[in-house]
Design a protein around this motif. Structure first.
Motif, PDB file in Angstrom:
ATOM      1  N   ALA A 133       0.597  -1.084  -0.001  1.00 51.14           N
ATOM      2  CA  ALA A 133      -0.084  -0.080  -0.127  1.00 51.14           C
ATOM      3  C   ALA A 133       0.814   1.406   0.021  1.00 51.14           C
ATOM      4  O   ALA A 133       0.897   2.136  -0.750  1.00 51.14           O
ATOM      5  CB  ALA A 133      -1.151  -0.122   1.242  1.00 51.14           C
ATOM      6  N   ASP A 134       2.063   0.896   0.426  1.00 47.21           N
ATOM      7  CA  ASP A 134       3.311   2.236   0.416  1.00 47.21           C
ATOM      8  C   ASP A 134       3.301   3.000  -0.564  1.00 47.21           C
ATOM      9  O   ASP A 134       3.232   3.776  -0.679  1.00 47.21           O
ATOM     10  CB  ASP A 134       4.205   1.667   1.467  1.00 47.21           C
ATOM     11  N   ASP A 135       3.585   1.847  -1.697  1.00 47.34           N
ATOM     12  CA  ASP A 135       3.974   1.402  -2.819  1.00 47.34           C
ATOM     13  C   ASP A 135       2.847   2.223  -3.882  1.00 47.34           C
ATOM     14  O   ASP A 135       3.039   3.664  -4.596  1.00 47.34           O
ATOM     15  CB  ASP A 135       4.236   0.706  -3.495  1.00 47.34           C
ATOM     16  N   LEU A 136       1.997   2.667  -3.819  1.00 43.17           N
ATOM     17  CA  LEU A 136       0.714   3.053  -3.907  1.00 43.17           C
ATOM     18  C   LEU A 136       1.115   4.433  -3.724  1.00 43.17           C
ATOM     19  O   LEU A 136       0.448   5.190  -4.412  1.00 43.17           O
ATOM     20  CB  LEU A 136      -0.668   2.230  -3.788  1.00 43.17           C
ATOM     21  N   LEU A 137       0.270   4.572  -2.445  1.00 44.95           N
ATOM     22  CA  LEU A 137       0.577   5.938  -2.096  1.00 44.95           C
ATOM     23  C   LEU A 137       1.524   6.779  -2.525  1.00 44.95           C
ATOM     24  O   LEU A 137       1.830   8.258  -2.941  1.00 44.95           O
ATOM     25  CB  LEU A 137       0.313   5.622  -0.577  1.00 44.95           C
ATOM     26  N   ASP A 138       2.925   6.474  -2.432  1.00 45.90           N
ATOM     27  CA  ASP A 138       4.144   6.966  -3.321  1.00 45.90           C
ATOM     28  C   ASP A 138       4.299   7.748  -4.741  1.00 45.90           C
ATOM     29  O   ASP A 138       4.036   8.148  -4.986  1.00 45.90           O
ATOM     30  CB  ASP A 138       5.101   6.054  -3.094  1.00 45.90           C
TER      31      ASP A 138
END
Length: 447
Positions: free
Chosen positions: A415-420
């Motif tokens: 999910a952090d990759d998507l938010l980045d």
């Protein structure tokens, strides 16, 4: 959500009314098939999007044409379609991790090839980041499900139509105590489940915008309510606890051969066996009732772990499958995983998953939670040691190691990759679908 089920057929046994005592005995007998762990399975749900414009909805006609083409090709896995048009592949029981991996990998290659001919692709995301719920399947089962779930708010429609997961299926385990015993594996599935939620959280968006949760998909399941999507208490014998849970859970619908199915409000299966109204329940009704309960761990003879978001990349699904298999089926790894997650149980406050603080924190914060990060780091290290003992190839161990280095070791989840990607671009603006245009370009979503 893998819940396509027959109506029980015409067998006289299935059409005979059942009593409360018979239901309890049947559930105890069919939901935990104990013995040495020998088989493994995985169920992969995928969102299906246009390769060129993934933020635009795919028409039902286009989906139906693509699925018709898919049904004409031979696959080792069962292919089903979910209510919102999501595609699911369910592997046959495999005798080893690599047998499971090889079967599903070959099937995915075939599915992707067929879909690509119509400009469609598979997206490994736990919750559709753009589209509002729109039902693709219009059948009595899903009409009744929608009516039932609407009583608790919009979460049910999101669950049906906009979510996708990786569901890992492991054998129930031995009768004897120990790391491979069924009581230990049942407990481990619910405590380790929070670590799996946090490590593989991959659904931070809804409507093109962050929800504040790393796993919006898990939030959605929580919002459906404990009666439909909760686990039983873990302080008792598993068979007894699950049988009681089945009897005390609300009936989703009473099926009819003709006309709409009845959707009672608040009628539990226990009450149905006692009142025998609007008609006496049968064995087929019990079988069907079991498919309408969506706990994070569902016993179906084996244990179906349902808490993992769909994963990005062509091989992203390999990682939760391999890690879970290692931590359940290698005796040394199972014992170390048990010791690792045991301290986390205090945060559950003796409340069933997923409606307890441990699971809520896992879905909201992912591996930003320090204790969950520490547990995940240990579990991944244990799994990597065990995987060669399970015959895992370099393809599998390398994928697990890469995920550990990219995410777990840094306290991150997918999910952090998507938010980045979202924050790396300008603020969302109106897109052609009337929603928000985000950083999810064609290249990023094609997973």
């Amino acid at each position: 959500m893998s819940d396509t089920q027959s109506d029980g057929g015409d067998c006289t046994e299935h059409r005979t009314a059942v009593t409360e005592a018979e239901v309890e005995a049947l559930v105890r007998g069919i939901c935990f098939k104990t013995g040495p762990p020998r088989t493994l399975g995985v169920e992969l749900e995928w969102l299906v999007h246009s390769l060129e414009l993934p933020q635009l909805p795919v028409s039902p006609e286009r989906l139906e044409a693509a699925y018709t083409a898919l049904r004409a090709v031979p696959l080792g896995s069962a292919l089903t379609v979910e209510p919102g048009g999501q595609l699911e592949l369910s592997s046959p029981p495999a005798a080893s991790l690599m047998e499971c991996v090889d079967t599903v990998s070959a099937d995915l290659d075939t599915v992707r090839s067929v879909l690509a001919k119509d400009g469609l692709g598979l997206a490994g995301i736990g919750h559709d980041p753009w589209h509002t719920p729109r039902r693709f399947l219009h059948e009595p089962r899903y009409d009744a499900m929608e009516t039932c779930l609407d009583r608790t708010g919009p979460a049910g429609r999101h669950m049906m139509c906009t979510t996708a997961s990786v569901q890992v299926c492991v054998d129930a385990g031995h009768e004897e105590p120990g790391p491979l015993g069924h009581a230990r594996r049942w407990w481990l599935a619910h405590q380790l489940g929070a670590v799996l939620v946090a490590a593989f959280a991959n659904s931070p968006l809804r409507g093109g915008r962050p929800t504040g949760w790393q796993s919006t998909r898990q939030l959605t399941w929580t919002e459906i309510g404990a009666g439909r999507a909760g686990a039983p208490p873990l302080d008792g014998e598993p068979r007894t606890a699950w049988a009681r849970h089945v009897l005390d859970s609300p009936v989703m619908c009473v099926r009819r051969e003709n006309g709409p199915w009845e959707v009672p409000d608040g009628l539990t299966f226990r009450e149905w066996t006692r009142s025998r109204s609007p008609r006496p329940p049968t064995r087929a009704d019990l079988d069907y009732h079991l498919t309408t309960l969506f706990p994070p761990v569902r016993p179906r003879g084996h244990l179906e772990l349902r808490m993992i978001d769909a994963q990005p990349g062509e091989d992203g699904w390999l990682v939760p499958l391999a890690v879970t298999a290692a931590l359940f089926d290698d005796p040394e790894a199972a014992e170390r995983a048990y010791r690792t997650v045991k301290p986390l149980a205090e945060r559950a406050l003796n409340r069933p998953a997923p409606h307890n603080p441990l699971w809520v924190d896992a879905a909201r914060f992912g591996l930003a939670d320090p204790e969950l990060r520490e547990a995940a780091d240990t579990c991944f290290a244990v799994a990597l040691e065990a995987l060669p003992r399970l015959g895992a190839t370099a393809r599998v161990t390398d994928a697990v190691a890469a995920f550990r280095d990219r995410h777990v070791a840094r306290g991150r989840c997918p999910a952090d990759d998507l938010l980045d990607r979202l924050t790396a671009t300008d603020p969302p603006r109106s897109g052609p679908a009337g929603g928000a245009r985000t950083a999810y370009g064609r290249k990023d979503i094609r997973t």
